[in-house]
Motif scaffolding. Structure first.
Motif, mmCIF file in Angstrom:
data_model
loop_
_atom_site.group_PDB
_atom_site.id
_atom_site.type_symbol
_atom_site.label_atom_id
_atom_site.label_comp_id
_atom_site.label_asym_id
_atom_site.label_seq_id
_atom_site.Cartn_x
_atom_site.Cartn_y
_atom_site.Cartn_z
ATOM 1 N N THR A 1 129.351 27.418 -34.049
ATOM 2 C CA THR A 1 129.905 28.266 -35.090
ATOM 3 C C THR A 1 131.094 27.556 -35.720
ATOM 4 O O THR A 1 131.932 26.995 -35.031
ATOM 5 C CB THR A 1 130.376 29.614 -34.513
ATOM 6 O OG1 THR A 1 129.272 30.251 -33.874
ATOM 7 C CG2 THR A 1 130.914 30.517 -35.592
ATOM 8 N N ARG B 1 130.079 30.205 -40.308
ATOM 9 C CA ARG B 1 128.798 29.522 -40.487
ATOM 10 C C ARG B 1 128.214 29.219 -39.122
ATOM 11 O O ARG B 1 128.941 28.814 -38.221
ATOM 12 C CB ARG B 1 128.985 28.188 -41.205
ATOM 13 C CG ARG B 1 129.338 28.274 -42.624
ATOM 14 C CD ARG B 1 129.334 26.872 -43.245
ATOM 15 N NE ARG B 1 129.800 26.924 -44.596
ATOM 16 C CZ ARG B 1 130.929 26.390 -45.027
ATOM 17 N NH1 ARG B 1 131.706 25.719 -44.201
ATOM 18 N NH2 ARG B 1 131.283 26.497 -46.272
ATOM 19 N N GLY B 2 126.926 29.396 -38.982
ATOM 20 C CA GLY B 2 126.266 28.999 -37.752
ATOM 21 C C GLY B 2 125.736 30.160 -36.945
ATOM 22 O O GLY B 2 125.306 31.171 -37.481
ATOM 23 N N ASP B 3 125.827 30.004 -35.631
ATOM 24 C CA ASP B 3 125.300 30.983 -34.689
ATOM 25 C C ASP B 3 126.439 31.871 -34.208
ATOM 26 O O ASP B 3 127.322 31.414 -33.498
ATOM 27 C CB ASP B 3 124.655 30.243 -33.513
ATOM 28 C CG ASP B 3 123.936 31.171 -32.562
ATOM 29 O OD1 ASP B 3 123.480 32.248 -33.000
ATOM 30 O OD2 ASP B 3 123.849 30.822 -31.376
ATOM 31 N N PHE B 4 126.442 33.128 -34.611
ATOM 32 C CA PHE B 4 127.501 34.048 -34.223
ATOM 33 C C PHE B 4 126.952 35.465 -34.137
ATOM 34 O O PHE B 4 125.881 35.763 -34.660
ATOM 35 C CB PHE B 4 128.672 34.011 -35.227
ATOM 36 C CG PHE B 4 128.259 34.315 -36.644
ATOM 37 C CD1 PHE B 4 128.180 35.622 -37.106
ATOM 38 C CD2 PHE B 4 127.937 33.292 -37.520
ATOM 39 C CE1 PHE B 4 127.795 35.899 -38.403
ATOM 40 C CE2 PHE B 4 127.559 33.549 -38.825
ATOM 41 C CZ PHE B 4 127.485 34.865 -39.262
ATOM 42 N N THR B 5 127.693 36.323 -33.473
ATOM 43 C CA THR B 5 127.355 37.737 -33.372
ATOM 44 C C THR B 5 128.564 38.533 -33.834
ATOM 45 O O THR B 5 129.677 38.304 -33.367
ATOM 46 C CB THR B 5 127.019 38.137 -31.920
ATOM 47 O OG1 THR B 5 125.926 37.341 -31.463
ATOM 48 C CG2 THR B 5 126.655 39.607 -31.825
ATOM 49 N N GLU C 1 126.243 45.871 -32.583
ATOM 50 C CA GLU C 1 126.014 44.645 -33.333
ATOM 51 C C GLU C 1 125.869 44.951 -34.817
ATOM 52 O O GLU C 1 125.235 45.927 -35.207
ATOM 53 C CB GLU C 1 124.771 43.930 -32.808
ATOM 54 C CG GLU C 1 124.676 42.518 -33.296
ATOM 55 C CD GLU C 1 123.629 41.705 -32.564
ATOM 56 O OE1 GLU C 1 122.931 40.924 -33.242
ATOM 57 O OE2 GLU C 1 123.515 41.840 -31.329
ATOM 58 N N ASP D 1 124.396 43.396 -38.253
ATOM 59 C CA ASP D 1 123.475 42.375 -38.756
ATOM 60 C C ASP D 1 124.067 41.761 -40.016
ATOM 61 O O ASP D 1 124.178 42.427 -41.044
ATOM 62 C CB ASP D 1 122.118 43.001 -39.068
ATOM 63 C CG ASP D 1 121.118 41.994 -39.608
ATOM 64 O OD1 ASP D 1 121.403 40.773 -39.573
ATOM 65 O OD2 ASP D 1 120.051 42.428 -40.072
ATOM 66 N N SER E 1 123.206 33.356 -42.187
ATOM 67 C CA SER E 1 123.918 32.519 -41.220
ATOM 68 C C SER E 1 125.300 32.087 -41.704
ATOM 69 O O SER E 1 126.041 31.443 -40.968
ATOM 70 C CB SER E 1 123.088 31.277 -40.873
ATOM 71 O OG SER E 1 122.901 30.490 -42.024
ATOM 72 N N THR E 2 125.661 32.442 -42.930
ATOM 73 C CA THR E 2 127.004 32.202 -43.452
ATOM 74 C C THR E 2 127.513 33.495 -44.062
ATOM 75 O O THR E 2 126.848 34.083 -44.919
ATOM 76 C CB THR E 2 127.000 31.091 -44.534
ATOM 77 O OG1 THR E 2 126.501 29.886 -43.961
ATOM 78 C CG2 THR E 2 128.397 30.847 -45.075
#
Length: 75
Positions: free
Chosen positions: A2, A15-19, A27, A29, A33-34
């Motif tokens: 991230t 940017r990247g893999d995040f929650t 969570e 949604d 991815s950015t």
């Protein structure tokens, strides 16, 4: 991985893999991815930025004695 970019007087760009989660742990949604996250508190689509910080003339207090590093420079 991230990547988080803090825009001066603007949003946080993720940017990247995040929650993303609400304060209750649910969570969110992001739909991509950015994302840009609001820092001014005025966005109509919180937690996402809608550009309102410009009209609100948001100024983030850096609290730093030295300038922030430029993109790609180590802190």
């Amino acid at each position: 991985m991230t990547d988080v970019v803090v825009y001066e007087n603007g949003p946080l760009l993720l940017r990247g893999d995040f929650t993303l989660r609400t304060p209750d742990g649910e969570e969110i949604d992001p739909g991509r991815s950015t994302v840009a996250l609001c820092r001014c508190g005025k966005s109509a689509i919180k937690p996402f930025c809608d550009g309102t910080h410009k009209a609100a003339r948001f100024r983030a207090g850096a609290g730093r004695e030295t300038p922030a590093p430029r993109s790609g420079e180590p802190e």
